[in-house]
Scaffold this motif. Structure first.
Motif, PDB file in Angstrom:
ATOM      1  N   GLY A  46       0.821  -1.211   0.000  1.00  0.00           N
ATOM      2  CA  GLY A  46       0.000   0.000   0.000  1.00  0.00           C
ATOM      3  C   GLY A  46       0.855   1.261   0.000  1.00  0.00           C
ATOM      4  O   GLY A  46       1.625   1.492  -0.911  1.00  0.00           O
ATOM      5  N   VAL A  47       0.742   2.064   1.061  1.00  0.00           N
ATOM      6  CA  VAL A  47       1.531   3.296   1.139  1.00  0.00           C
ATOM      7  C   VAL A  47       2.711   3.139   2.108  1.00  0.00           C
ATOM      8  O   VAL A  47       3.375   4.119   2.439  1.00  0.00           O
ATOM      9  CB  VAL A  47       0.666   4.513   1.562  1.00  0.00           C
ATOM     10  N   TYR A  48       2.962   1.908   2.560  1.00  0.00           N
ATOM     11  CA  TYR A  48       4.002   1.684   3.572  1.00  0.00           C
ATOM     12  C   TYR A  48       5.175   0.869   3.044  1.00  0.00           C
ATOM     13  O   TYR A  48       4.999   0.005   2.187  1.00  0.00           O
ATOM     14  CB  TYR A  48       3.420   0.922   4.771  1.00  0.00           C
ATOM     15  N   VAL A  49       6.362   1.160   3.580  1.00  0.00           N
ATOM     16  CA  VAL A  49       7.500   0.257   3.406  1.00  0.00           C
ATOM     17  C   VAL A  49       8.005  -0.111   4.798  1.00  0.00           C
ATOM     18  O   VAL A  49       7.750   0.604   5.770  1.00  0.00           O
ATOM     19  CB  VAL A  49       8.649   0.887   2.568  1.00  0.00           C
ATOM     20  N   ASP A  59       5.310   5.965   3.319  1.00  0.00           N
ATOM     21  CA  ASP A  59       6.160   6.476   2.242  1.00  0.00           C
ATOM     22  C   ASP A  59       5.469   7.620   1.500  1.00  0.00           C
ATOM     23  O   ASP A  59       4.811   7.414   0.488  1.00  0.00           O
ATOM     24  CB  ASP A  59       6.527   5.358   1.264  1.00  0.00           C
ATOM     25  N   ALA A  60       5.658   8.817   2.017  1.00  0.00           N
ATOM     26  CA  ALA A  60       5.013   9.982   1.397  1.00  0.00           C
ATOM     27  C   ALA A  60       5.766  10.469   0.165  1.00  0.00           C
ATOM     28  O   ALA A  60       5.400  11.491  -0.414  1.00  0.00           O
ATOM     29  CB  ALA A  60       4.872  11.107   2.424  1.00  0.00           C
ATOM     30  N   ILE A 434       6.596  16.435  -0.253  1.00  0.00           N
ATOM     31  CA  ILE A 434       6.031  15.084  -0.372  1.00  0.00           C
ATOM     32  C   ILE A 434       5.384  14.884  -1.740  1.00  0.00           C
ATOM     33  O   ILE A 434       4.998  15.849  -2.409  1.00  0.00           O
ATOM     34  CB  ILE A 434       4.976  14.774   0.723  1.00  0.00           C
ATOM     35  N   ALA A 435       5.268  13.627  -2.124  1.00  0.00           N
ATOM     36  CA  ALA A 435       4.557  13.229  -3.349  1.00  0.00           C
ATOM     37  C   ALA A 435       3.995  11.831  -3.081  1.00  0.00           C
ATOM     38  O   ALA A 435       4.547  10.831  -3.527  1.00  0.00           O
ATOM     39  CB  ALA A 435       5.508  13.220  -4.539  1.00  0.00           C
ATOM     40  N   PRO A 436       2.907  11.753  -2.315  1.00  0.00           N
ATOM     41  CA  PRO A 436       2.403  10.442  -1.876  1.00  0.00           C
ATOM     42  C   PRO A 436       1.730   9.653  -3.007  1.00  0.00           C
ATOM     43  O   PRO A 436       1.371  10.241  -4.038  1.00  0.00           O
ATOM     44  CB  PRO A 436       1.378  10.806  -0.798  1.00  0.00           C
ATOM     45  N   PRO A 437       1.531   8.355  -2.811  1.00  0.00           N
ATOM     46  CA  PRO A 437       0.774   7.574  -3.789  1.00  0.00           C
ATOM     47  C   PRO A 437      -0.609   8.193  -4.029  1.00  0.00           C
ATOM     48  O   PRO A 437      -1.182   8.801  -3.125  1.00  0.00           O
ATOM     49  CB  PRO A 437       0.646   6.191  -3.140  1.00  0.00           C
TER      50      PRO A 437
END
Ligand code: PXG
Length: 469
Positions: A46-49, A59-60, A434-437
């Motif tokens: 998803g949005v995490y590492v 992970d933004a 930032i440039a998030p998913p």
């Protein structure tokens, strides 16, 4: 702690030792890295590492402005697997082609909006943004040669632009640190100022007045170089690596007026801004200008596999194809079938989940609203976003907008607090970006803003303890 990673059973320290001994990283001071040890990123969802010590990070930065559809997408892995089992590689040099490359070129041509008399029917493929910009330089020069104007060699770019790290990419870029190493820029590339209102706006000047003045630097440069010598102007719609510099609304229309007046080509480097990041498939549509060439990479595959390229507008394609004969340029991996198959599966996800529309619509509005709330933080000014990219400036004094000294390395202080509190946010000098998913939910936007605020509070505490504020 001696955490084991499932993939390789090496401890973090063992990996760090091998890393230090053998792996030359991009843009890294290896003396410094050896003393700290690299953070080992082992898995994602998803949005995490997660790192090898089991720390979870929001992970933004979408990897590095790439992972627009988020991590863990099985259909992308499946597309790569299927294509590898069918045809893992074949070249497209000697009058051969392959199905994924043809399909992807066709699909990208359909996605690229037509503006005025400009349309994009053709695509040139590479494996990265840097290579694509090298290709741009080759194509632009070939174009003017074919039109009988070989003296048009000069490409104008901007200070603090990022266009890659190859000889041409780094030269087109306006990063002084890069130019200082290795005799760059190469000849016939020159730079003008960036449209950074916070830094260069004059007292009393509005953002739009400044935007016109900043665009005017292009005309001044064209006149000083000699209009008959200028081949092209290259720019990012919004400067990414330079710190998310969002130009005033007046900037791009004035740039368009100037390139039209002198007949020079316009290259839109959309390696960061395309594929939904600003709420559109391509960012030139957002700002309403008409490029002749559009550089893309990164999110075309959401970073799952390397792929880049250039959308070649009809003005250039017509000359190259109809008058050009053989263009002596191309890469082994131009139109790589596996990369193109993954790109097609990635575009399927973006279309099915309407990611550009999401960013342009309610989700983008919610993100913009929540992000702008950061302006009430005592350390912050100029917190603004455009689509799903955002930046802010850390200031010593909010009222006077007094900035920190470079030696205070305030961005790095903040970045450290981000990392140690589960957030990946990037520092560019005193700007945090930032440039998030593009898949963020409302709850994830709330979590992101909570994490940013927490890092800002900790930064404020540290700066206070050091007597810097
Ligand atoms: N153009 C633009 C606008 C970019 O952002 C490139 C070209 C080069 O792409 P490749 O694929 O060759 O890296 C980029 C890359 C940062 C950072 O620090 C940004 C990029 C690359 C590495 C670091 O924000 N952008």
């Amino acid at each position: 702690m001696n955490a084991m990673t499932p993939q390789n059973q090496l401890s973090t320290q063992e990996i760090q030792t091998l890393d230090s001994a053998h792996f030359i990283h991009p843009f890294t001071d290896h003396g410094d890295l050896a003393t700290r040890g690299a953070r080992v990123i082992t898995r994602s969802e998803g949005v995490y590492v997660w790192d090898s010590e089991g720390e979870k990070l929001f992970d933004a930065m979408s990897g590095l402005w790439c992972v627009n559809v988020g991590y863990g997408r099985q259909t992308l892995a499946q597309a790569a697997f299927d294509q590898m089992m069918t045809l893992p590689f074949y070249n497209s040099f000697f009058q051969t082609t392959n199905v994924p490359a043809v399909k992807l070129a066709t699909r990208l041509a359909a996605l690229a909006p037509k503006v005025g008399d400009r349309s994009f029917e053709h695509v040139f493929f590479s494996s990265s943004g840097s290579e694509s910009n090298d290709s741009n330089v080759r194509m632009v020069r070939r174009y003017w040669d074919l039109l009988g104007q070989p003296q048009r060699k000069v490409i104008i770019s901007r200070h603090n632009a990022y266009h890659g790290s190859t000889m041409a990419g780094a030269s087109l870029g306006g990063m002084s640190g890069m130019h200082a190493q290795g005799d760059l820029p190469i000849p016939n590339i020159t730079h003008i100022g960036q449209p950074y209102f916070f830094e260069d706006g004059k007292p009393g000047e509005t953002a739009d007045e400044f935007g016109l003045r900043a665009a005017g630097w292009l005309e001044e440069k064209i006149l000083s170089v000699g209009p008959d010598k200028v081949a092209a102007f290259i720019a990012e719609p919004i400067q990414g690596a330079g710190g998310v510099i969002i130009p005033p609304a007046s900037y791009w229309p004035e740039i368009q007026r100037i390139v039209d007046k002198y007949g020079i080509l316009l290259i839109s480097d959309e390696v960061i801004c395309a594929f939904g990041r600003l709420g559109h498939w391509f960012a030139y549509e957002k700002f309403g200008y008409k490029p002749d060439l559009v550089t893309f990479a990164k999110a075309v595959t959401s970073g799952y596999i390397p792929l880049g390229g250039v959308m070649v507008g009809n003005r250039v394609a017509k000359v190259l194809i109809e008058q050009g004969g053989e263009f002596n340029h191309g890469y082994t991996y131009s139109g790589h079938p596996v990369a193109c198959a993954v790109a097609l599966a990635n575009l399927d996800i973006m279309e099915a989940e309407q990611l550009p529309q999401r960013v342009k619509g309610e989700m983008g509005d919610y993100f913009a609203k929540r992000y702008a709330e950061l302006n009430d933080h005592p350390l912050v000014t100029a917190a603004e976003s455009c689509g799903f990219v955002a930046g802010l400036v850390l200031v010593k004094n909010k009222l006077t907008k007094e900035r920190f000294n470079e030696a205070d390395a305030v961005g790095m202080v903040c970045r450290r607090h981000c990392f140690s509190n589960g957030l990946i946010m990037r520092a560019v000098g005193d700007r945090m970006i930032i440039a998030p998913p593009l898949t963020l939910t409302h709850a994830e936007i709330d979590e992101l803003l909570r994490l940013i605020r927490q890092a800002l509070d900790l930064t404020q505490q540290e700066l206070h303890q050091k007597g810097l504020i």
